[in-house]
Design an enzyme around this catalytic site. Structure first.
Site, PDB file in Angstrom:
ATOM      1  CB  THR A 175      -0.317  37.685  55.757  1.00 45.43           C
ATOM      2  OG1 THR A 175      -0.289  37.525  54.340  1.00 45.43           O
ATOM      3  CG2 THR A 175      -0.137  39.152  56.087  1.00 45.43           C
ATOM      4  CD  GLU A 185     -10.629  36.473  45.320  1.00 45.85           C
ATOM      5  OE1 GLU A 185     -11.733  35.960  45.119  1.00 45.85           O
ATOM      6  OE2 GLU A 185     -10.456  37.463  46.043  1.00 45.85           O
ATOM      7  CE  LYS A 229       0.539  40.161  51.697  1.00 49.90           C
ATOM      8  NZ  LYS A 229       0.237  38.835  52.233  1.00 49.90           N
ATOM      9  CG  ASN A 236      -1.566  43.380  50.598  1.00 52.26           C
ATOM     10  OD1 ASN A 236      -1.353  43.492  49.397  1.00 52.26           O
ATOM     11  ND2 ASN A 236      -1.684  42.207  51.183  1.00 52.26           N
ATOM     12  CB  CYS A 282      -4.573  40.318  51.272  1.00 54.42           C
ATOM     13  SG  CYS A 282      -3.916  38.660  50.961  1.00 54.42           S
ATOM     14  CG  ASP A 307      -2.555  41.955  54.781  1.00 61.90           C
ATOM     15  OD1 ASP A 307      -2.949  41.060  55.552  1.00 61.90           O
ATOM     16  OD2 ASP A 307      -1.896  41.728  53.759  1.00 61.90           O
TER      17      ASP A 307
END
Length: 399
Positions: free
Chosen positions: A118, A145, A203, A207, A259, A263
């Site tokens: 990422t 996860e 991405k 998220n 993440c 993010d």
């Protein structure tokens, strides 16, 4: 095909395992223990699917710490190196990815490199200029996860970004997308070829939307908690609307994990010169939620004892996980310690307490006895016998 995967984390290893069922894959990592375990067909990560495939499937997969061996003759090099968020620079730390790309550019020019790490919006275009001898693509991952392999085998979509001014790179992007699709179990996976920056943005925005869902239902729960309302009844009613539905709606102590925290912060930084209110609110809401949870825990604990001992049941984010990086409970613990409250911890994934000032008590019976109030981000059947002194916002026992 010959494929090299750089990085034996959840992203890299799950991809290496899936691709090695049909292609020759070599995984490169600096961690000798991870390399040894993969070569012994053991997973260095807690992912049931990866473990089962390593032990039961005929995989053409080997691991190494030697870059020259890994870069000998690949058709694709997949970079899945870590990029943690740096709160000082307000930016992903892309130094490891930078180093890997420089090494590839030097050792095997002309190869096609796919970044799976990422990264900030705009990174790939700059990296292409700095490493002109490699063909650079970016393909975001969308993995849960403990279910990384499952999500690679059954992807919601495959996105590959490329320099849209280069028709050769479009062909390579299409080939890589078809490579992933051909190794998946799911049929007719949607494929989207985009510009590099657009793929990077997909991405981060994906998220951040998931973080928005978590934050929204957490703030709904905070409202219900303050006013003595039944959170579950409200959520059930809200989520019967087919436009809303019932995913990512289970209240928690905040979003966390690999993440979402990093993010959302990175996307907010990318908005530096762009008008916005919502993205900043998503980031701030997580801090507000932890404070509200800590205050309610203090209130309930002091109603039970003048000098209460609060037991923290697990640091992990999800059932079946051994990860507690950026776990929301860590922020709650920090706030409780500032209030001067005594804390003990039950965390069987640890042999010593990872939190200063918090005693580790890994005998579950002793932990229950010593705790005046038990705090659990997620409920586990092992707590069923003492639910009368458990504080949680977990309504659905999932997520």
């Amino acid at each position: 095909m010959n494929i090299t995967v750089v990085g034996i984390g959840y992203v890299g290893l799950s991809l290496a395992v899936m691709l090695s069922s049909r292609h020759d894959v070599i995984a490169l990592d600096v961690d000798e223990n991870k390399v040894r375990l993969v070569n012994e067909r053991k997973s260095p990560l807690r992912d049931k699917g990866i473990e089962e495939w390593l032990q039961s499937k005929a995989l053409s997969l080997r691991a190494t710490t030697e870059a020259k061996e890994a870069y000998a003759n690949p058709n694709f090099i997949i970079v899945a190196a870590p990029t943690n968020y740096d709160d000082t620079t307000h930016h992903f730390d892309v130094s490891i990815v930078d180093s890997v790309l420089r090494q590839i550019n030097e050792l095997c020019p002309g190869k096609t490199v796919v970044i799976k790490s990422t990264i900030p919006v705009g990174y790939s275009a700059n990296a292409s200029k700095e490493n002109p001898d490699i063909n650079l693509l970016f393909s975001p991952e969308f993995l849960r996860e403990t279910k990384a392999l499952e999500d690679n085998l059954n992807p919601s979509r495959i996105v590959v970004g490329y320099d849209e001014n280069n028709p050769v790179l479009r062909e390579k992007a299409s080939l890589f997308a078809e490579l992933l699709a051909s190794c998946a179990e799911k049929e007719n996976v949607p494929i989207l070829l985009t510009g590099l920056a657009e793929a990077e943005a997909i991405k981060l925005f994906s998220n951040t939307y998931l973080a928005l869902r978590v934050a929204y239902f957490n703030e709904l729960d905070t409202y219900a908690m303050f006013h003595g309302l039944d959170t579950k009844e409200i959520i059930d009613g809200v989520c019967l609307d087919p436009r809303i539905q019932g995913h990512y709606n289970n209240p928690s102590f905040g979003y966390g994990g690999y993440c979402l925290p990093k993010d959302t912060k990175q996307l907010l930084h990318n908005y530096e010169a762009v008008p916005q209110n919502l993205i900043e609110a998503i980031v701030k809401s997580n801090t507000t939620r932890k404070q509200a949870i800590a205050d309610e825990i203090e209130k309930q604990a002091k109603a039970r004892a003048d000098a209460p001992v609060i037991g923290i049941y697990r640091l992990t984010m999800k059932t079946g996980s051994d990860n507690f990086r950026q776990s929301a409970i860590l922020g709650v613990i920090e706030l409780l310690l500032k209030k001067g409250i005594s804390l003990i911890l039950f965390e069987p994934a640890c042999e010593k307490s990872p939190v200063a000032g918090v005693k580790l008590v890994n005998n579950l019976a002793a932990f229950k006895t010593q705790s005046d109030l038990i705090v659990a981000n997620r409920i586990d059947p092992s707590l069923d016998g003492c639910l009368d002194k458990v504080f949680t916002r977990d309504l659905f026992r999932r997520d």
